[in-house]
Design an enzyme around this catalytic site. Structure first.
Site, mmCIF file in Angstrom:
data_model
loop_
_atom_site.group_PDB
_atom_site.id
_atom_site.type_symbol
_atom_site.label_atom_id
_atom_site.label_comp_id
_atom_site.label_asym_id
_atom_site.label_seq_id
_atom_site.Cartn_x
_atom_site.Cartn_y
_atom_site.Cartn_z
ATOM 1 C CE1 TYR A 61 -4.465 54.450 -11.298
ATOM 2 C CE2 TYR A 61 -2.458 55.235 -12.348
ATOM 3 C CZ TYR A 61 -3.183 54.219 -11.753
ATOM 4 O OH TYR A 61 -2.616 52.984 -11.616
ATOM 5 C CG ASN B 237 -10.926 45.776 -10.106
ATOM 6 O OD1 ASN B 237 -12.016 45.281 -9.822
ATOM 7 N ND2 ASN B 237 -10.364 45.627 -11.290
ATOM 8 C CB CYS C 160 -7.788 47.734 -12.469
ATOM 9 S SG CYS C 160 -7.309 46.061 -12.033
ATOM 10 C CG HIS C 161 -5.487 45.122 -17.620
ATOM 11 N ND1 HIS C 161 -6.702 44.545 -17.266
ATOM 12 C CD2 HIS C 161 -5.459 45.145 -18.977
ATOM 13 C CE1 HIS C 161 -7.363 44.231 -18.375
ATOM 14 N NE2 HIS C 161 -6.636 44.579 -19.406
ATOM 15 C CD GLU D 249 -7.039 44.299 -22.853
ATOM 16 O OE1 GLU D 249 -7.069 45.540 -22.941
ATOM 17 O OE2 GLU D 249 -7.657 43.671 -21.948
#
Length: 164
Positions: free
Chosen positions: A100, A123, A131-132, A158
């Site tokens: 953040y 979001n 946003c993850h 990912e």
């Protein structure tokens, strides 16, 4: 006016919401998602490929491990600050994370990490606006509107350490 459809995913049903005027996606919501708008705000159901075909194809390719960057047109609704945060989220590469604080610095507001977190939590187009990929300063998993387990699964997927 908006319309919506519901598609299957490795996380269960995803509700896609589009602005009928420009066919741009303005919402992607998981079941039991924090800050999920009321169902009646999604407009009528429309399962036609003309409205949601591109989003469905890209999400299918993403979950198959074949797509790393979305190009679906978006109509993100929020304050100017929220939209600037969401724009920064789209710049986080697939498989990577940002804190953040680092996002706040990228926005030129180094003291705004808490505000960045609040905007991140609002979001409206999860997964596509990733946003993850936002974590705590120490790399720990912090809040996620879809739940921390979903966030962990997305990040593992990912990074290539888990499959759906």
């Amino acid at each position: 006016m908006t319309c919506h459809t519901v598609i299957d995913s490795p996380y269960g049903p995803l509700t896609l919401v589009a602005d009928e005027n420009d066919d741009a996606l303005c919402g992607l919501y998981m079941t039991a998602q924090r800050h999920r708008p009321a169902e009646e705000s999604f407009g009528p159901r429309d399962d036609s490929p003309s409205c949601f075909g591109a989003a469905q194809e890209q999400l299918t390719a993403y979950f198959a491990g074949e797509l790393r960057e979305f190009t679906v047109p978006l109509a993100l609704r929020g304050t100017p600050f929220q939209r600037s945060v969401w724009e920064q989220l789209t710049r986080i590469p697939y498989g990577e994370t940002r804190s953040y604080g680092r996002l706040a610095e990228a926005l030129g507001k180094p003291g705004a990490s808490r505000a960045v977190g609040l905007a991140n939590g609002r979001n409206p187009v999860g997964i596509i606006v990733p946003c993850h990929r936002v974590v705590g300063t120490d790399g720990s998993l912090t809040g996620y509107g879809g739940g921390l387990e979903r966030k962990r699964r997305l990040l593992d997927f990912e990074r290539g350490t888990a499959l759906f």
